[in-house]
Design a protein around this motif. Sequence first.
Motif, PDB file in Angstrom:
ATOM      1  N   ASP A 141       0.765  -1.030   0.031  1.00  0.00           N
ATOM      2  CA  ASP A 141      -0.022  -0.129  -0.045  1.00  0.00           C
ATOM      3  C   ASP A 141       0.700   1.067   0.213  1.00  0.00           C
ATOM      4  OD1 ASP A 141      -2.185  -1.482   0.066  1.00  0.00           O
ATOM      5  OD2 ASP A 141      -2.446  -1.363   2.202  1.00  0.00           O
ATOM      6  N   ALA A 142       1.958   1.296   0.521  1.00  0.00           N
ATOM      7  CA  ALA A 142       2.716   2.390   0.741  1.00  0.00           C
ATOM      8  C   ALA A 142       3.359   2.634  -0.634  1.00  0.00           C
ATOM      9  CB  ALA A 142       3.887   2.126   1.834  1.00  0.00           C
ATOM     10  N   PHE A 143       3.959   1.346  -1.165  1.00  0.00           N
ATOM     11  CA  PHE A 143       4.565   1.734  -2.571  1.00  0.00           C
ATOM     12  C   PHE A 143       3.520   2.251  -3.615  1.00  0.00           C
ATOM     13  CE2 PHE A 143       5.050   0.040  -6.903  1.00  0.00           C
ATOM     14  CZ  PHE A 143       6.280   0.675  -7.161  1.00  0.00           C
ATOM     15  N   LYS A 144       2.208   1.562  -3.326  1.00  0.00           N
ATOM     16  CA  LYS A 144       1.212   1.997  -4.296  1.00  0.00           C
ATOM     17  C   LYS A 144       0.867   3.597  -4.174  1.00  0.00           C
ATOM     18  CE  LYS A 144      -3.671   0.998  -5.524  1.00  0.00           C
ATOM     19  NZ  LYS A 144      -4.658   0.042  -5.257  1.00  0.00           N
ATOM     20  N   ALA A 145       0.652   3.980  -2.922  1.00  0.00           N
ATOM     21  CA  ALA A 145       0.399   5.509  -2.837  1.00  0.00           C
ATOM     22  C   ALA A 145       1.533   6.173  -3.410  1.00  0.00           C
ATOM     23  CB  ALA A 145       0.502   5.736  -1.270  1.00  0.00           C
ATOM     24  N   ASP A 146       2.816   6.180  -3.219  1.00  0.00           N
ATOM     25  CA  ASP A 146       3.835   6.674  -3.841  1.00  0.00           C
ATOM     26  C   ASP A 146       3.978   6.743  -5.192  1.00  0.00           C
ATOM     27  OD1 ASP A 146       4.706   7.629  -1.266  1.00  0.00           O
ATOM     28  OD2 ASP A 146       6.511   6.318  -1.152  1.00  0.00           O
ATOM     29  N   PHE A 147       3.676   5.481  -5.875  1.00  0.00           N
ATOM     30  CA  PHE A 147       3.810   5.425  -7.356  1.00  0.00           C
ATOM     31  C   PHE A 147       2.522   6.250  -8.133  1.00  0.00           C
ATOM     32  CE2 PHE A 147       2.465   2.979 -11.338  1.00  0.00           C
ATOM     33  CZ  PHE A 147       3.565   2.864 -11.868  1.00  0.00           C
ATOM     34  N   GLU A 148       1.351   5.976  -7.467  1.00  0.00           N
ATOM     35  CA  GLU A 148       0.306   6.808  -8.124  1.00  0.00           C
ATOM     36  C   GLU A 148       0.154   8.063  -7.735  1.00  0.00           C
ATOM     37  OE1 GLU A 148      -3.232   4.496  -7.227  1.00  0.00           O
ATOM     38  OE2 GLU A 148      -2.879   3.030  -8.339  1.00  0.00           O
ATOM     39  N   ALA A 149       0.895   8.696  -6.789  1.00  0.00           N
ATOM     40  CA  ALA A 149       1.028   9.979  -6.531  1.00  0.00           C
ATOM     41  C   ALA A 149       1.934  10.660  -7.321  1.00  0.00           C
ATOM     42  CB  ALA A 149       1.536  10.425  -5.050  1.00  0.00           C
ATOM     43  N   GLY A 150       2.577   9.735  -8.223  1.00  0.00           N
ATOM     44  CA  GLY A 150       3.994  10.244  -9.446  1.00  0.00           C
ATOM     45  C   GLY A 150       5.023  10.869  -8.543  1.00  0.00           C
ATOM     46  N   LYS A 151       5.296  10.371  -7.155  1.00  0.00           N
ATOM     47  CA  LYS A 151       6.525  10.909  -6.604  1.00  0.00           C
ATOM     48  C   LYS A 151       7.849  10.434  -7.249  1.00  0.00           C
ATOM     49  CE  LYS A 151       4.457  11.514  -2.142  1.00  0.00           C
ATOM     50  NZ  LYS A 151       4.330  11.071  -0.541  1.00  0.00           N
ATOM     51  N   PRO A 152       8.864  11.264  -7.296  1.00  0.00           N
ATOM     52  CA  PRO A 152      10.058  10.549  -7.729  1.00  0.00           C
ATOM     53  C   PRO A 152      10.625   9.346  -6.958  1.00  0.00           C
ATOM     54  CG  PRO A 152      10.295  12.685  -7.333  1.00  0.00           C
ATOM     55  CD  PRO A 152       8.910  12.503  -6.856  1.00  0.00           C
ATOM     56  N   PRO A 153      11.013   8.448  -7.725  1.00  0.00           N
ATOM     57  CA  PRO A 153      11.626   8.641  -9.158  1.00  0.00           C
ATOM     58  C   PRO A 153      10.550   7.732  -9.986  1.00  0.00           C
ATOM     59  CG  PRO A 153      12.375   6.272  -7.871  1.00  0.00           C
ATOM     60  CD  PRO A 153      11.393   6.948  -6.997  1.00  0.00           C
ATOM     61  N   TYR A 154       9.251   7.828  -9.667  1.00  0.00           N
ATOM     62  CA  TYR A 154       8.143   7.235 -10.656  1.00  0.00           C
ATOM     63  C   TYR A 154       7.880   8.143 -11.632  1.00  0.00           C
ATOM     64  CZ  TYR A 154       8.425   4.216  -6.553  1.00  0.00           C
ATOM     65  OH  TYR A 154       9.055   3.421  -5.475  1.00  0.00           O
ATOM     66  N   ASN A 155       7.187   9.273 -11.225  1.00  0.00           N
ATOM     67  CA  ASN A 155       6.877  10.312 -12.177  1.00  0.00           C
ATOM     68  C   ASN A 155       5.760   9.809 -13.166  1.00  0.00           C
ATOM     69  OD1 ASN A 155       8.732  12.267 -10.929  1.00  0.00           O
ATOM     70  ND2 ASN A 155      10.454  11.209 -12.014  1.00  0.00           N
ATOM     71  N   VAL A 156       4.764   8.982 -12.631  1.00  0.00           N
ATOM     72  CA  VAL A 156       3.841   8.468 -13.611  1.00  0.00           C
ATOM     73  C   VAL A 156       2.653   9.286 -13.822  1.00  0.00           C
ATOM     74  CG1 VAL A 156       2.399   6.393 -13.909  1.00  0.00           C
ATOM     75  CG2 VAL A 156       4.771   6.379 -12.735  1.00  0.00           C
ATOM     76  N   PRO A 157       2.511   9.848 -14.966  1.00  0.00           N
ATOM     77  CA  PRO A 157       1.263  10.418 -15.206  1.00  0.00           C
ATOM     78  C   PRO A 157      -0.056   9.912 -14.859  1.00  0.00           C
ATOM     79  CG  PRO A 157       1.873   9.550 -17.352  1.00  0.00           C
ATOM     80  CD  PRO A 157       3.045   9.197 -16.398  1.00  0.00           C
ATOM     81  N   PRO A 158      -1.101  10.949 -14.417  1.00  0.00           N
ATOM     82  CA  PRO A 158      -2.449  10.239 -14.093  1.00  0.00           C
ATOM     83  C   PRO A 158      -3.098   9.384 -15.093  1.00  0.00           C
ATOM     84  CG  PRO A 158      -2.264  12.471 -13.425  1.00  0.00           C
ATOM     85  CD  PRO A 158      -0.961  12.080 -14.428  1.00  0.00           C
ATOM     86  N   SER A 159      -2.804   9.758 -16.465  1.00  0.00           N
ATOM     87  CA  SER A 159      -3.448   8.953 -17.500  1.00  0.00           C
ATOM     88  C   SER A 159      -3.118   7.436 -17.316  1.00  0.00           C
ATOM     89  CB  SER A 159      -3.145   9.361 -18.831  1.00  0.00           C
ATOM     90  OG  SER A 159      -1.778   9.448 -19.167  1.00  0.00           O
ATOM     91  N   VAL A 160      -1.895   7.304 -17.117  1.00  0.00           N
ATOM     92  CA  VAL A 160      -1.339   5.748 -16.886  1.00  0.00           C
ATOM     93  C   VAL A 160      -1.887   4.926 -15.799  1.00  0.00           C
ATOM     94  CG1 VAL A 160       0.655   4.487 -16.444  1.00  0.00           C
ATOM     95  CG2 VAL A 160       0.914   6.261 -18.118  1.00  0.00           C
ATOM     96  N   ILE A 161      -2.187   5.710 -14.829  1.00  0.00           N
ATOM     97  CA  ILE A 161      -2.572   5.212 -13.571  1.00  0.00           C
ATOM     98  C   ILE A 161      -4.039   4.910 -13.768  1.00  0.00           C
ATOM     99  CG2 ILE A 161      -3.468   5.661 -11.003  1.00  0.00           C
ATOM    100  CD1 ILE A 161      -0.404   5.177 -11.788  1.00  0.00           C
ATOM    101  N   ALA A 162      -4.858   5.721 -14.473  1.00  0.00           N
ATOM    102  CA  ALA A 162      -5.993   5.502 -14.860  1.00  0.00           C
ATOM    103  C   ALA A 162      -6.422   4.245 -15.871  1.00  0.00           C
ATOM    104  CB  ALA A 162      -6.930   6.734 -15.623  1.00  0.00           C
ATOM    105  N   THR A 163      -5.453   4.092 -16.834  1.00  0.00           N
ATOM    106  CA  THR A 163      -5.483   2.830 -17.601  1.00  0.00           C
ATOM    107  C   THR A 163      -5.373   1.735 -16.751  1.00  0.00           C
ATOM    108  OG1 THR A 163      -4.661   4.108 -19.567  1.00  0.00           O
ATOM    109  CG2 THR A 163      -4.496   1.888 -19.445  1.00  0.00           C
ATOM    110  N   MET A 164      -4.477   1.719 -15.866  1.00  0.00           N
ATOM    111  CA  MET A 164      -4.078   0.436 -14.692  1.00  0.00           C
ATOM    112  C   MET A 164      -5.382   0.146 -14.012  1.00  0.00           C
ATOM    113  SD  MET A 164      -0.120   1.161 -13.856  1.00  0.00           S
ATOM    114  CE  MET A 164       1.213   0.870 -14.926  1.00  0.00           C
ATOM    115  N   HIS A 165      -5.979   1.231 -13.635  1.00  0.00           N
ATOM    116  CA  HIS A 165      -7.198   1.031 -12.681  1.00  0.00           C
ATOM    117  C   HIS A 165      -8.310   0.396 -13.749  1.00  0.00           C
ATOM    118  CE1 HIS A 165      -6.125   4.128  -9.418  1.00  0.00           C
ATOM    119  NE2 HIS A 165      -5.240   3.245  -9.423  1.00  0.00           N
TER     120      HIS A 165
END
Length: 227
Positions: free
Chosen positions: A8-32
């Motif tokens: 859950d901690a990793f998921k929160a950081d990943f989906e928030a786009g925190k460094p080093p992930y920097n994942v755009p919201p559109s990618v998260i929406a597609t995965m969801h």
Amino acid sequence: MTLQEKLDAFKADFEAGKPPYNVPPSVIATMHRATAELIASNAAGLALKAADKAPAFILNDPDDRPISSVSLLTNGPLVLSFYRGVWCPYCNMELQALQESLASFQDLGASVVAISPQNSVNSRKSVRQNALDFPILSDAHNDVAAAFGLRFALPDYLVALYKSLKNDLPNFNGDNSWTLPMPARYVIGQDGTILYAEVNPDYTRRPEPSDMLPALRRALQKNSNAV
């Protein structure tokens, strides 16, 4: 922290786009979207469950040596984890948690193996990176996963996303099918009966290793009474 708390901690950081992930919201929406559709399909409801008979299998370990489930079960019950591959951080955290609990499983007479569709090169990488003392077996084309009712095909829009992220499953797996197993955990008794089953189409949710201990204790008690 429990395994799920770490996930859950990793998921929160990943989906928030925190460094080093920097994942755009559109990618998260597609995965969801993909996860929600897999849940809605009830694919997990078709997977093998406790009290079902587990299919026997022979798969190669990272050194390309064949490992037989029948042979493993002659020594005691089997803890079996199906996971997606070395590229999946949730899977790697699960493998690490299983490694941390390995002694507890072995104390109850159980063997532990993990199964993924990746090739032997990537299985060796998984073993090395996660410092594992149990084998990872290569399930080409997800055939064993299919026998357990776990294989599913990625939708076209998710394939396109994976390609854009350079997550090349055909290269990881040596297979162009773009299929994966739903993450799953099983305890199999020595007679081949499934004693514990946990299948979740949401790859960010994994059972705790300790969840399997009651089934292993019952198996140990049953074997002791049979002697």
